[in-house]
Design an enzyme around this catalytic site. Structure first.
Site, mmCIF file in Angstrom:
data_model
loop_
_atom_site.group_PDB
_atom_site.id
_atom_site.type_symbol
_atom_site.label_atom_id
_atom_site.label_comp_id
_atom_site.label_asym_id
_atom_site.label_seq_id
_atom_site.Cartn_x
_atom_site.Cartn_y
_atom_site.Cartn_z
ATOM 1 N N ASP A 58 0.911 -1.207 -0.093
ATOM 2 C CA ASP A 58 -0.127 -0.041 -0.033
ATOM 3 C C ASP A 58 1.027 1.190 0.077
ATOM 4 O O ASP A 58 1.702 1.439 0.993
ATOM 5 C CB ASP A 58 -0.938 0.045 1.247
ATOM 6 N N TYR A 148 -8.285 14.870 -7.297
ATOM 7 C CA TYR A 148 -7.483 13.967 -8.152
ATOM 8 C C TYR A 148 -6.449 15.083 -8.762
ATOM 9 O O TYR A 148 -5.321 14.884 -8.973
ATOM 10 C CB TYR A 148 -8.225 13.293 -9.252
HETATM 11 P P1 NAD Z 1 -6.064 1.150 -12.680
HETATM 12 O O1 NAD Z 1 -7.084 1.560 -11.662
HETATM 13 O O2 NAD Z 1 -6.291 0.107 -13.540
HETATM 14 O O3 NAD Z 1 -4.579 1.126 -12.092
HETATM 15 C C1 NAD Z 1 -4.376 1.415 -10.633
HETATM 16 C C2 NAD Z 1 -3.364 0.537 -9.994
HETATM 17 O O4 NAD Z 1 -3.072 1.165 -8.715
HETATM 18 C C3 NAD Z 1 -4.169 -0.829 -9.649
HETATM 19 O O5 NAD Z 1 -3.601 -1.975 -9.952
HETATM 20 C C4 NAD Z 1 -4.594 -0.494 -8.166
HETATM 21 O O6 NAD Z 1 -4.642 -1.751 -7.355
HETATM 22 C C5 NAD Z 1 -3.464 0.422 -7.702
HETATM 23 N N1 NAD Z 1 -3.339 1.091 -6.380
HETATM 24 C C6 NAD Z 1 -4.465 1.830 -5.985
HETATM 25 N N2 NAD Z 1 -4.342 2.111 -4.717
HETATM 26 C C7 NAD Z 1 -3.341 1.574 -4.489
HETATM 27 C C8 NAD Z 1 -2.470 1.568 -3.188
HETATM 28 N N3 NAD Z 1 -2.797 2.341 -2.167
HETATM 29 N N4 NAD Z 1 -1.215 1.150 -3.114
HETATM 30 C C9 NAD Z 1 -0.570 0.463 -4.158
HETATM 31 N N5 NAD Z 1 -1.317 0.040 -5.186
HETATM 32 C C10 NAD Z 1 -2.517 0.642 -5.434
HETATM 33 O O7 NAD Z 1 -5.683 2.575 -13.623
HETATM 34 P P2 NAD Z 1 -4.596 3.037 -14.565
HETATM 35 O O8 NAD Z 1 -5.232 3.930 -15.564
HETATM 36 O O9 NAD Z 1 -3.767 2.066 -14.987
HETATM 37 O O10 NAD Z 1 -3.711 4.188 -13.468
HETATM 38 C C11 NAD Z 1 -2.285 4.197 -13.042
HETATM 39 C C12 NAD Z 1 -2.053 5.518 -12.978
HETATM 40 O O11 NAD Z 1 -2.319 6.392 -13.901
HETATM 41 C C13 NAD Z 1 -2.722 6.101 -11.851
HETATM 42 O O12 NAD Z 1 -1.805 6.962 -11.157
HETATM 43 C C14 NAD Z 1 -3.404 6.947 -12.750
HETATM 44 O O13 NAD Z 1 -3.952 8.164 -11.779
HETATM 45 C C15 NAD Z 1 -2.824 7.573 -13.691
HETATM 46 N N6 NAD Z 1 -3.941 7.911 -14.921
HETATM 47 C C16 NAD Z 1 -4.796 7.224 -15.329
HETATM 48 C C17 NAD Z 1 -5.380 7.851 -16.627
HETATM 49 C C18 NAD Z 1 -6.511 7.179 -17.150
HETATM 50 O O14 NAD Z 1 -7.215 7.633 -17.923
HETATM 51 N N7 NAD Z 1 -6.809 5.934 -16.811
HETATM 52 C C19 NAD Z 1 -5.151 9.078 -16.959
HETATM 53 C C20 NAD Z 1 -4.228 10.017 -16.433
HETATM 54 C C21 NAD Z 1 -3.282 9.395 -15.393
#
Ligand code: NAD
Length: 256
Positions: A58, A148
């Site tokens: 975490d 966010y």
């Molecule tokens: P996702 O929700 O599929 O993946 C996020 C991952 O982070 C998951 O595996 C989740 O279990 C893990 N996670 C959440 N809380 C956690 C914690 N406390 N400790 C450890 N792991 C934790 O979404 P994603 O799109 O792959 O997101 C990855 C990153 O990209 C994030 O930082 C997100 O903010 C960023 N992001 C995503 C988008 C989008 O449109 N998907 C756009 C811009 C930025």
């Protein structure tokens, strides 16, 4: 020859989405990878398939970071890179956001990134890299996701200061700023076995066709390729910067 031969990289939030694709690509480019997440079953399955190490982490827990770094060093002897990718999103206007929700998002996105830098930088090999996952929403406002947006702006501040403070050891710190990417965060149908996630992807492409110059939502593999650039020697003179991967969304608006 892989672009990351001999390097050991910790990727947080690597059980799925962008982090998973980063883990896959880094492994394919020769790195030893530490898959860190709170989703133990998914994270273990990814790690097992890739021949990587899984650690439960975490990112908001300082003790968890210490244990993850110890496990990485025990398994591979050194750590050369970190991708602070874990993050969460909540939809609310600012005036409707409960303090609890604000602190929950802050805890994962901002405190998690801070603790990653604080814990891993001291043990990183000289010449190591840190890639922080910010967002399109780190560089502009976005109504409905204020908490966010605030945390992603903060990640750019952390990125710049860390780049300055670690440069004398040759450690480079940059940020990726994805636009809309087709993962569970933007496409929750991926988490619902009864839903048609591919049909939802097509619906998202249709939505983003109007918003994004390149006319579609992004794919997690496209963010992973940017993270690879920033983790490899290809970016050897690059530090302290945000890199946008958004299909041109941030370029401006079109009136034609
Ligand atoms: P996702 O929700 O599929 O993946 C996020 C991952 O982070 C998951 O595996 C989740 O279990 C893990 N996670 C959440 N809380 C956690 C914690 N406390 N400790 C450890 N792991 C934790 O979404 P994603 O799109 O792959 O997101 C990855 C990153 O990209 C994030 O930082 C997100 O903010 C960023 N992001 C995503 C988008 C989008 O449109 N998907 C756009 C811009 C930025």
């Amino acid at each position: 020859m892989g672009k990351l031969d001999g390097r050991v990289v910790i990727v947080t939030g690597a059980a799925r989405g962008q982090g998973e694709q980063e883990a896959r690509l880094f492994r394919a480019e020769g790195a030893q990878v530490v898959v860190a997440d709170v989703l133990d079953d998914q994270g273990r399955a990814v790690a097992e398939e890739l021949g990587a190490l899984y650690v439960h982490l975490d990112v908001a827990e300082e003790d968890g970071w210490r244990a993850a770094v110890a496990a990485a060093k025990e398994a591979y002897g050194h750590v050369d890179g970190l991708v602070n990718n874990a993050g969460i999103l909540r939809f609310n206007t600012l005036v409707d956001t409960p303090l609890e929700e604000f602190l929950q998002v802050l805890r994962v996105n901002q405190v998690g990134c801070f603790l990653g830098i604080k814990t891993v930088a001291p043990v990183l090999e000289d010449g190591g890299t840190i890639v922080n996952t910010a967002s399109y929403a780190a560089l502009t406002g976005m109504a409905g996701v204020g908490t966010y947006t605030a945390t992603k702006h903060a990640i750019l501040g952390l990125t710049r200061v860390a780049a300055l403070e670690l440069a004398d050891r040759g450690i480079r710190v940059n940020a990726v700023c994805p636009g809309a990417i087709d993962t569970a965060m933007s496409n929750p149908a991926q988490l619902d076995p009864t839903a048609d996630a591919e049909q939802m992807s097509r619906a998202l492409d249709e939505l983003y066709r109007k918003l994004v110059p390149l006319g579609r939502i992004g794919r997690p593999e496209e963010v992973a390729r940017l993270a690879l650039f920033l983790t490899s020697a290809d970016s050897s003179y690059v530090t302290g910067q945000p890199f946008v991967v958004d299909g041109g969304w941030l370029a401006g608006v079109s009136v034609i």
